[in-house]
Design a protein around this motif. Structure first.
Motif, short mmCIF file in Angstrom:
data_model
loop_
_atom_site.label_atom_id
_atom_site.label_comp_id
_atom_site.label_asym_id
_atom_site.label_seq_id
_atom_site.Cartn_x
_atom_site.Cartn_y
_atom_site.Cartn_z
N LEU A 71 0.84 -1.07 -0.02
CA LEU A 71 -0.15 -0.18 0.06
C LEU A 71 0.86 1.31 0.01
O LEU A 71 1.85 1.22 0.57
N LYS A 72 0.44 2.18 -0.57
CA LYS A 72 1.15 3.57 -0.83
C LYS A 72 0.78 4.36 0.34
O LYS A 72 -0.46 4.52 0.72
N ASP A 73 1.59 5.44 0.69
CA ASP A 73 1.37 6.16 1.99
C ASP A 73 0.28 6.96 1.59
O ASP A 73 -0.58 7.61 2.39
N GLU A 74 0.09 7.53 0.13
CA GLU A 74 -0.91 8.41 -0.04
C GLU A 74 -2.35 7.67 0.16
O GLU A 74 -3.37 8.45 0.09
N HIS A 75 -2.38 6.27 0.29
CA HIS A 75 -3.59 5.73 0.47
C HIS A 75 -3.51 5.09 1.90
O HIS A 75 -4.74 4.41 2.42
N ILE A 76 -2.82 5.49 2.82
CA ILE A 76 -2.86 5.03 4.16
C ILE A 76 -2.95 6.21 4.95
O ILE A 76 -2.11 7.21 5.01
N ILE A 77 -4.07 6.34 5.87
CA ILE A 77 -4.14 7.64 6.64
C ILE A 77 -4.21 7.30 8.22
O ILE A 77 -5.04 6.31 8.51
#
Length: 459
Positions: A71-77
């Motif tokens: 998973l990419k950081d832009e998709h992990i909140i």
């Protein structure tokens, strides 16, 4: 017959083929990801302060698992108060561990919503992809599409019908489920999986999470069941709770039982139940057919298998700590470790006495209010009724909590266990003015008792 080939022309042609081939592959990868959907994750640790170390440790471990899974950081909140890694009490500054043999799980974790920005309204706004409703933070939201998959993991203290946030208000079950319904109505995901670790966590979904939303939720406990912390050692105990943490991490807990079970890829159901002692019952809600999906769809290629494992040596009869008692054990240890006659000893005693008094105060206050409203004989019986749905009128429940706290002080993470009692008052038809009068009478009386007790103690 041999054909003469211009070397320069050949190399140019080869470069074009290779470049175009790579572009084709990249376009294929992008098209494939669009067709199967993007993976999104929302991670929430809803507490603060050192004695709640385990919640942010659970979250950070989950982040590392998702990141390793692709998973990419832009998709992990990430929602975390972020007061643990660099806390003055941390024996390893800048480091958080979630396992006695674990490595640092804090490094690289995004700081999306920290401090006062780690709150319920931002949590709802992130799920809904509503940037305009955010107050502070990184601005990241779940900007998902109809083919996307969403994984939500929430770890914190809980109570009947709510889970905590570092700042009030908490996340109420009715509000969370309304948000999930709105998300479904927006048609911006394909499937969603929700993991929830908290006391009474089943009450967040029982009779509230509708089928047909393509949402599967699993909780660490039944609607009326406590949760358990693990990897703990407290001064004065003859043995550890679960496996012993490193010596420099004594007097705290590294994780919670449900969370470390799924994060470590152990046999999760058996380990969490712990043969019925110092354990809880995992529950499932919503669209149960989703539990047959491969977790890799939601968590990436490194997702846990949740099957029996040869290293499953904590699955039965281990001691664990009731989540509501971790703070008390931590403070007792602080008092015991402080040198006799020192300022540290006096301060530790003051804080320990304060917390014990708060616990006694809230227990006695709720009991007394119940006796005023329902009589001495029936008061406790009514307050302890267990039913689902928890309450018929959620507005009534929220208002009763506010009334109690306005007269009697904060419920705290320990006192929130009495939320069921307030719900039962609403279900019994108690009106706002009746609750207000009972709370005012009770806590005025309790305050007088408290002053008398303090005077007696000083003598």
């Amino acid at each position: 017959m041999f054909v003469k080939i211009n070397v320069a022309s050949f190399l140019i042609a080869l470069f074009v083929v290779l470049t175009e081939g790579r572009n084709v592959i990249e376009r294929f990868d992008e098209d494939y990801e669009d067709s199967i959907g993007t993976k999104w994750a929302v991670l929430v640790a809803g507490s603060k302060e050192w004695y709640n170390y385990r919640h942010q440790a659970n979250l950070c471990h989950a982040y590392q698992l998702l990141k390793k899974g692709g998973l990419k950081d832009e998709h992990i909140i990430v929602f975390m108060y972020d007061d643990i890694a660099n806390n003055p009490e941390n024996p390893r500054p800048g480091v958080i561990i979630n396992n006695p043999h674990g490595h640092d799980v804090y490094k690289g974790v995004p700081k999306d919503y920290t401090g006062k920005d780690c709150n319920a309204q931002n949590f709802y706004s992130v799920i809904l992809g509503n940037k305009s409703a955010l107050t502070g933070g990184s601005g990241k939201v779940v900007n998902s599409g109809p083919n996307d998959y969403i994984f939500i993991y929430y770890t914190d203290h809980g109570a009947p019908g709510l889970v905590g946030m570092p700042e009030d208000p908490p996340v109420y079950a009715i509000d969370l489920n309304e948000v999930l319904k709105k998300k479904h109505a927006s048609r911006t995901y394909k499937k969603m999986v929700f993991y929830l670790e908290a006391c009474d966590s089943g009450s967040m979904f029982a009779d509230l999470l509708d089928e047909g939303l393509n949402i599967y939720a699993t909780t660490s406990s039944k609607p009326d069941e406590d949760g358990w912390a693990t990897y703990c050692y407290f001064t004065g105990d003859t043995s550890c709770y679960g496996e012993c943490p490193p010596k420099d991490f004594k007097d705290n807990c590294l994780g919670d039982l449900f969370s470390v079970s799924w994060l470590e890829n152990r046999y999760i159901h058996k380990r969490v139940l712990n043969n019925g002692t110092h354990g809880s019952h995992m529950m499932q809600y919503g669209d149960l057919h989703i539990n047959k999906d491969a977790l890799s769809i939601y968590m990436g290629s490194n997702s846990p298998k949740h099957t029996s494992s040869a290293n499953n040596n904590n699955a039965s009869n281990s001691r664990h700590v009731n989540q509501r008692d971790v703070q008390l054990l931590y403070l007792i240890s602080k008092f015991q470790n402080a040198p006799e006659g020192s300022r540290r000893k006096n301060e530790a005693y003051r804080k320990l006495s304060e917390v014990i008094s708060e616990r006694e105060h809230v227990d006695k206050s709720v009991k007394h209010i119940g006796q005023i409203l329902f009589g001495v004989e029936n008061g406790q019986k009514v307050l302890n009724i267990v039913r689902q749905p928890l309450v018929d009128d959620w507005h009534c429940l929220k208002s009763f909590v506010k009334i109690f706290e306005s007269h009697c002080g904060s419920l705290t993470s320990y006192g929130k266990k009495h939320i069921r009692g307030f719900a039962n008052m609403c279900n019994a038809g108690i009106q706002r003015d009746q609750m207000d009068a009972a709370a005012k009478q009770t806590c005025g009386y309790m305050s007088c008792l408290s002053i008398t007790e303090k005077r007696r103690f000083k003598r």
